[in-house]
Write an enzyme that holds these catalytic residues in place. Sequence first.
Site, PDB file in Angstrom:
ATOM      1  N   SER A 149       1.790  -7.974  -0.959  1.00 13.33           N
ATOM      2  CA  SER A 149       2.961  -8.642  -1.517  1.00 13.33           C
ATOM      3  C   SER A 149       3.207 -10.066  -0.991  1.00 13.33           C
ATOM      4  O   SER A 149       2.334 -10.179   0.066  1.00 13.33           O
ATOM      5  CB  SER A 149       4.286  -7.927  -0.747  1.00 13.33           C
ATOM      6  OG  SER A 149       4.337  -6.502  -1.286  1.00 13.33           O
ATOM      7  N   GLU A 168       7.813  -1.210   9.792  1.00 13.56           N
ATOM      8  CA  GLU A 168       7.971  -1.316   8.151  1.00 13.56           C
ATOM      9  C   GLU A 168       8.861  -0.332   7.665  1.00 13.56           C
ATOM     10  O   GLU A 168       9.642  -0.604   6.768  1.00 13.56           O
ATOM     11  CB  GLU A 168       6.706  -1.179   7.733  1.00 13.56           C
ATOM     12  CG  GLU A 168       6.714  -1.319   6.248  1.00 13.56           C
ATOM     13  CD  GLU A 168       5.242  -1.459   5.588  1.00 13.56           C
ATOM     14  OE1 GLU A 168       4.192  -0.953   6.280  1.00 13.56           O
ATOM     15  OE2 GLU A 168       5.020  -2.123   4.475  1.00 13.56           O
ATOM     16  N   ASN A 205       7.306   7.850  -0.206  1.00 10.46           N
ATOM     17  CA  ASN A 205       8.532   8.883   0.205  1.00 10.46           C
ATOM     18  C   ASN A 205       8.133  10.416   0.423  1.00 10.46           C
ATOM     19  O   ASN A 205       8.282  11.137   1.174  1.00 10.46           O
ATOM     20  CB  ASN A 205       9.721   8.866  -0.372  1.00 10.46           C
ATOM     21  CG  ASN A 205      10.627   7.580  -0.032  1.00 10.46           C
ATOM     22  OD1 ASN A 205       9.862   6.677   0.410  1.00 10.46           O
ATOM     23  ND2 ASN A 205      11.799   7.521  -1.009  1.00 10.46           N
TER      24      ASN A 205
END
Lengths: 328, 391
Positions: free
Chosen positions: B160, B244, B372
């Site tokens: 990112s 995070e 997830n």
Amino acid sequence: MRFFPDAEQREFARSLDALLTAGGTPAVIRSWATGDHAPGRALWARLAEAGVFALAVPKEHDGFGPLPVELAVAFEALGRHAVPGPLVETVAAAALLDRLGDPDTAAARLPAIASGTSLVSLCLTSLGPYALDADAADAVFVVDGDTLRLAAGAGPVQPSADPARRLSRPSGGAVVARGPGVTAAAEYAADVAALATAAQALGVGRTLLARTVAYVTQRTQFGVAIGSFQAVKHRLADTLLALEFTEPLVHGAALALAAGDEGAGREIAAAKVTAGEAAYGAARTALQLHGAVGYTDELDLSLWIRKARPLRDAWGTPAACRTRVLAG
Amino acid sequence: MDLDFDAADEEFRTEVRDWLSAQVPAVPLPSLETAAGFAAHREWEATLAADRWSVVSWPEEFGGRGGSLLRWLVFEEEYYAAGAPGRVSQNGINLLAPTLFENGTAEQRARILPPMARGEVIWAQAWSEPESGSDLASLRSTAVRTKGGWLLSGQKTWSSRAAFADRAFGLFRSDPAADRPHRGLTYLMFPLDAEGVTVRPIGRLDGKPAFAELFLDEVFVPDEDVIGEPGQGWRVAMSTTGNERGLTLRSPGRFTAAADRLTALWREHGDPADTALRDRVADAVIGARAYRLFSYRGASHVLHEEGGPAGAASSLNKVYWSELDIALHETALDLLGPYGELADHAAESPAGGAWAEGYTFSLAGPVYAGTNEIQRDIIAERLLGLPKGRR
């Protein structure tokens, strides 16, 4: 800021858990469902001794309260053990009688509620026609519009999806009070009831999760514990997620009610819908992961499974709660 | 149990609010995923840092205010409520800095943190590799010992902000002979303009170069840029992943501000007869509130030294905020009807494109910072005690 239960509140919850575990609630629930209220009343007396009902009654009428935060802590424990009876209705009735501004009625009723000698049911016709456990109650109050009546009789029991919740239409009775004071007191009582129901649902969900985790850890299929399957894990992880994020909503709503915040009703509605959905979700998951044995009423798990859906809808349906959350 | 802030906290809130109302740019900055936007955001970071608002929870010596976690939550609430710009430096501030506070040397902290706080050095995370996403133990880029440092080679991807950032931090395999895959890793920092580094921006779903892949060919890194002990990279990295996934990456203020905007949108455009949409609006608003209170409870635990939302509990956080973010934005797009389709840079995009860009960003939430699916495994195994099994 100290936004979690303090040592005293945690100790209170622990002592209720101990009392209710020793009280063998499954047998009490099964008796209550058949209309044998004696074991339930005995348990009620012990809960009163522990101070549960005094939390809803002000000091001048022999109570400790009103203490919404401690009530939430207590009702979560009552839910964990699926305690039967008009628990929510009794504390809501106490709130209503306290707010009514009629000292004689308050003096006549509140000390008996605090001491546990009086079980009370309450029906707000705006939310539905039925009173819970009116056949076991010593008094049944009905609010219809701006009129408060003390019902003359319980009426025949209409069996509920949860046999330990006994519903009936209270009939007739004398008018106790009338006017805008009744409406306001009833609104407050409905908030107290919704908060207590949310806490109770949270407790129901916690037990459903704990029992299911224990089951999937020992139950084997294909040679391994079913709890090692990812599909099973993820369903239980989602159940825990829903319950973990419900708890702060319930506590936050209790604090808002205790502080008399203007937005308390909205926060209670948010807690109520979230707790109801979390408990119902936990029930669906518990049933699925227990398999066919979860679909029987012989397993004690059924006592919690069947309670979840009615609690989701009692004292504020999900739709009503969501509408309230968005109301200005 | 209480939710009240003391007078000093309230004073702090007022100070933050006053500063923001005077300083937040009247016209929203261009997207930070573009070259022009990146430059504009750097300037904003410098403005924040000048009055020590860029890192309120850091010690004063590094440019912070030594604020508690609670103060930080208050700051973030006010920051997002004021509609202040997104933070281009967040990878460094939220991911690298906590690692340096925990595992770095005093020299590293003094050298790296102040320019990070001022937005002078923007950091990118270089963890993922083409064949190694959530399973970090499988990464293959190497760090080979050389005189005075290490030579880094291999390929990192999905980094990112790397298209425009200055430096990166990541894990490299320094001991291929280690007996377990997660042993023999070393945590290193390197400049993105160093010899041997090639940066190839990758367009995300909306085409903006929000991340990049990095090709490393014997890039020299001096010993002073190793964090922690060589070979201990896994342990060092694990101290960062909690941050995070946890609340520092996605502070509740971000979601409460979005929920307030969603409520306003519902009141303006909502059809009262559309109860299905009403219920979704209500659930998203309730979700933001639940996340806020859950965070306050966590901060409150830390404050009273009764253990915080660390470790596996941060997995609860991660799944919750990532799904909440999508719910908030999907619901907003549905409320916008035909305008919901417009890209964020479309001239007629509602709210300056904020919902459209936020929607794209939210879609990545369940993917990054450990998927997830992995988080649900962690919740089940570490919080519920379920047995490990085949994935």
